[in-house]
Write a protein that holds these residues in place. Structure first.
Motif, short mmCIF file in Angstrom:
data_model
loop_
_atom_site.label_atom_id
_atom_site.label_comp_id
_atom_site.label_asym_id
_atom_site.label_seq_id
_atom_site.Cartn_x
_atom_site.Cartn_y
_atom_site.Cartn_z
N LEU A 1 0.83 -1.21 0.00
CA LEU A 1 0.00 0.00 0.00
C LEU A 1 0.86 1.25 0.00
CD1 LEU A 1 -2.72 -1.14 2.58
CD2 LEU A 1 -3.04 -0.82 0.12
N GLY A 2 2.01 1.19 0.71
CA GLY A 2 2.91 2.34 0.73
C GLY A 2 3.52 2.59 -0.64
N ALA A 3 3.83 1.49 -1.35
CA ALA A 3 4.41 1.65 -2.68
C ALA A 3 3.40 2.23 -3.66
CB ALA A 3 4.91 0.30 -3.19
N LEU A 4 2.12 1.92 -3.45
CA LEU A 4 1.08 2.40 -4.37
C LEU A 4 0.48 3.73 -3.93
CD1 LEU A 4 -0.79 -1.00 -4.94
CD2 LEU A 4 0.74 0.17 -6.53
N GLU A 5 0.86 4.21 -2.79
CA GLU A 5 0.28 5.46 -2.29
C GLU A 5 0.62 6.63 -3.22
OE1 GLU A 5 0.23 8.12 1.83
OE2 GLU A 5 1.56 6.40 1.61
N GLY A 6 -0.35 7.40 -3.53
CA GLY A 6 -0.14 8.57 -4.39
C GLY A 6 -0.31 8.29 -5.86
N ILE A 7 -0.40 6.99 -6.21
CA ILE A 7 -0.61 6.65 -7.63
C ILE A 7 -2.11 6.71 -7.91
CG2 ILE A 7 -0.38 4.87 -9.39
CD1 ILE A 7 2.05 3.86 -7.95
N SER A 8 -2.50 7.52 -8.83
CA SER A 8 -3.92 7.71 -9.13
C SER A 8 -4.23 7.15 -10.51
CB SER A 8 -4.28 9.20 -9.08
OG SER A 8 -5.60 9.40 -9.52
N SER A 9 -5.40 6.58 -10.66
CA SER A 9 -5.85 6.05 -11.95
C SER A 9 -6.84 6.99 -12.63
CB SER A 9 -6.51 4.69 -11.77
OG SER A 9 -7.64 4.80 -10.91
N ASP A 10 -6.96 8.22 -12.11
CA ASP A 10 -7.93 9.17 -12.68
C ASP A 10 -7.39 9.91 -13.88
OD1 ASP A 10 -9.71 8.46 -10.71
OD2 ASP A 10 -9.02 10.04 -9.33
N GLU A 11 -6.07 9.79 -14.12
CA GLU A 11 -5.48 10.53 -15.24
C GLU A 11 -5.89 9.90 -16.57
OE1 GLU A 11 -3.80 13.24 -14.88
OE2 GLU A 11 -3.85 13.18 -12.70
N GLU A 12 -5.86 10.72 -17.62
CA GLU A 12 -6.17 10.22 -18.97
C GLU A 12 -5.08 9.24 -19.40
OE1 GLU A 12 -8.64 10.67 -20.98
OE2 GLU A 12 -9.81 12.04 -19.75
N ILE A 13 -5.51 8.08 -19.87
CA ILE A 13 -4.54 7.08 -20.31
C ILE A 13 -4.37 7.07 -21.83
CG2 ILE A 13 -4.97 5.60 -18.33
CD1 ILE A 13 -6.73 3.87 -20.12
N SER A 14 -5.16 7.86 -22.54
CA SER A 14 -5.03 7.94 -24.00
C SER A 14 -4.57 9.34 -24.39
CB SER A 14 -6.36 7.63 -24.68
OG SER A 14 -7.37 8.54 -24.25
N ALA A 15 -3.82 9.41 -25.47
CA ALA A 15 -3.31 10.69 -25.93
C ALA A 15 -4.47 11.57 -26.39
CB ALA A 15 -2.33 10.47 -27.09
N PRO A 16 -4.36 12.86 -26.20
CA PRO A 16 -5.43 13.76 -26.66
C PRO A 16 -5.58 13.68 -28.17
CG PRO A 16 -3.46 15.00 -26.01
CD PRO A 16 -3.25 13.59 -25.57
N ARG A 17 -6.80 13.67 -28.65
CA ARG A 17 -7.10 13.54 -30.08
C ARG A 17 -7.34 14.92 -30.66
NH1 ARG A 17 -8.73 9.38 -33.39
NH2 ARG A 17 -10.21 9.86 -35.07
N ALA A 18 -6.57 15.25 -31.67
CA ALA A 18 -6.71 16.55 -32.31
C ALA A 18 -8.05 16.62 -33.04
CB ALA A 18 -5.57 16.78 -33.29
N PRO A 19 -8.61 17.81 -33.22
CA PRO A 19 -9.88 17.94 -33.94
C PRO A 19 -9.74 17.54 -35.40
CG PRO A 19 -8.94 20.10 -33.46
CD PRO A 19 -8.14 19.10 -32.69
N PHE A 20 -10.88 17.27 -36.02
CA PHE A 20 -10.93 16.75 -37.39
C PHE A 20 -10.19 17.66 -38.37
CE2 PHE A 20 -13.13 16.78 -41.50
CZ PHE A 20 -12.99 15.46 -41.88
N TRP A 21 -10.41 18.98 -38.25
CA TRP A 21 -9.82 19.90 -39.22
C TRP A 21 -8.30 20.02 -39.07
CZ3 TRP A 21 -13.36 21.26 -35.46
CH2 TRP A 21 -12.85 21.95 -34.36
N GLU A 22 -7.75 19.49 -37.99
CA GLU A 22 -6.30 19.43 -37.85
C GLU A 22 -5.75 18.07 -38.27
OE1 GLU A 22 -4.97 20.49 -34.00
OE2 GLU A 22 -6.03 22.43 -33.95
N ARG A 23 -6.49 17.00 -37.96
CA ARG A 23 -6.00 15.66 -38.25
C ARG A 23 -5.94 15.38 -39.75
NH1 ARG A 23 -9.54 12.16 -36.93
NH2 ARG A 23 -11.11 13.42 -35.88
#
Length: 370
Positions: A85-107
């Protein structure tokens, strides 16, 4: 409890809601209760691990997740549980795990730019490959004893002789279709006899050599890419270079010469068989005798239509063979690359043939052979 991980919501002595975990909280046992445990509704003020018999990183991660979800205190943990538990303390799973996707007109513009850049790189590669081919042919002209005649004869057989049945069948059916459809349309104007002109000119000038080039691209171009690509993958090409044999002279030149030499013959053969197919339709649908149809071809088809087809044929053969050999020589990495490059050889070969055919059509129209 046995070997199952369990949990229970109870009310503690101090009036707080306590989540009591029991049993082994291991990767092999927590899967059955993971969703139920995460779906618990609060408030949960304390998580008691006193009855947990075993715990690993996955069990500790699940405990931390539930604790973070309900802002609950963890009690009763063993020494091992405390370390995990001490090793895992502070590790959060709430962060985005996928890269941000650019909008259509940029992609879309970015993807198009990548394709254009990749095409430019491909053009450089083809030009360099063509230069290496010219150097190899010049070297063979200076040293003709190095030319591999047996390899050329073998490729002439594979590209030309072995292709006669399938190209003949394809051309015969194309002639039948052109004659039948042309007769149906021309009958509306009372000009069924012009079917002879239609079949003769379109097969000798365009479809005979074009469909043959497409067939050769799918049959021989893919074979060139697969054969040379496999040799690249098994390091046979590297071995040839090591012992002083030029892969361009041994592998590429015979294949390209075979395609260039056989394409005019195959194109003329395809056009002839297509005319025969049209003559059969004329015999049974239009009432034009078979031999009359064939003799009429000589009167209505200008000689330059034949020359147009024969001029285009070796160019198409060169394009198809270049595409196959080039993509075969680019294979590296793994066996999947052989299939990908073979597909690219066929697609690029057919595309280039159609584009060049369009340029030929404009050119011959300008010089009066339209």
């Amino acid at each position: 409890m046995g070997g199952l991980a369990e949990f229970e919501l109870v009310e503690g002595d101090d009036g707080k809601t306590v989540l009591t975990l029991s049993g082994p909280y291991l990767v092999s046992s927590v899967g059955a209760i993971d969703q139920d445990l995460r779906a618990l509704e609060g408030p949960i003020e304390r998580i008691d691990l006193s009855d947990v018999s075993e715990i690993d990183t996955v069990g500790a991660w699940l405990t931390c997740s539930v604790s973070s979800q309900h802002d609950a205190e963890i009690t009763g943990a063993s020494d091992r549980a405390k370390r995990l538990l001490g090793a895992l303390e502070g590790i959060s799973s709430d962060e985005e795990i996928s890269a941000p996707r650019a909008p259509f007109w940029e992609r879309v513009p970015e993807a198009m730019g990548d394709k254009v850049y990749g095409a430019r790189r491909g053009v450089y590669g083809v030009v360099g490959f063509l230069g290496a081919l010219l150097l190899s042919m010049g070297s063979l002209i200076r040293h003709p004893k190095r030319f591999r005649w047996l390899a050329l004869v073998r490729q002439l057989e594979l590209v030309g002789v072995s292709a006669l049945p399938i190209i003949g069948l394809m051309s015969f059916l194309i002639g039948v279709v052109i004659a039948q459809q042309g007769a149906v349309q021309l009958a509306q104007f009372g000009a069924e006899t012009l079917t002879v002109n239609l079949v003769g000119r379109i097969t000798l000038r365009e479809l005979g050599v074009l469909m043959t080039a497409i067939m050769v691209a799918g049959r021989s171009g893919s074979a060139f890419a697969a054969q040379i690509g496999t040799m690249r993958l098994t390091e046979e090409v590297d071995a040839m270079q090591t012992i002083g044999i030029s892969p361009m002279e041994a592998l590429v030149v015979p294949r390209i010469m075979a395609a260039v030499l056989m394409m005019p013959l195959l194109g003329f053969y395809a056009a002839g068989v297509a005319i025969v197919g049209g003559a059969f339709v004329g015999q049974f649908m239009l009432g034009i005798p078979f031999w009359t149809f064939l003799s009429r071809i000589q009167d209505v088809v200008p000689l330059h239509d034949l020359w147009v087809g024969l001029v285009k044929a070796p160019v198409f053969g060169l394009i198809v063979a270049l595409a196959g050999c080039y993509h075969g020589m680019q294979v590296k990495g793994n066996s999947e690359e052989v299939g990908r490059r073979t597909t690219m050889a066929v697609v690029t070969g057919i595309f280039a043939v159609i584009v060049i055919d369009a340029f030929f059509a404009v050119f011959f129209t300008e010089v009066g052979w339209g």
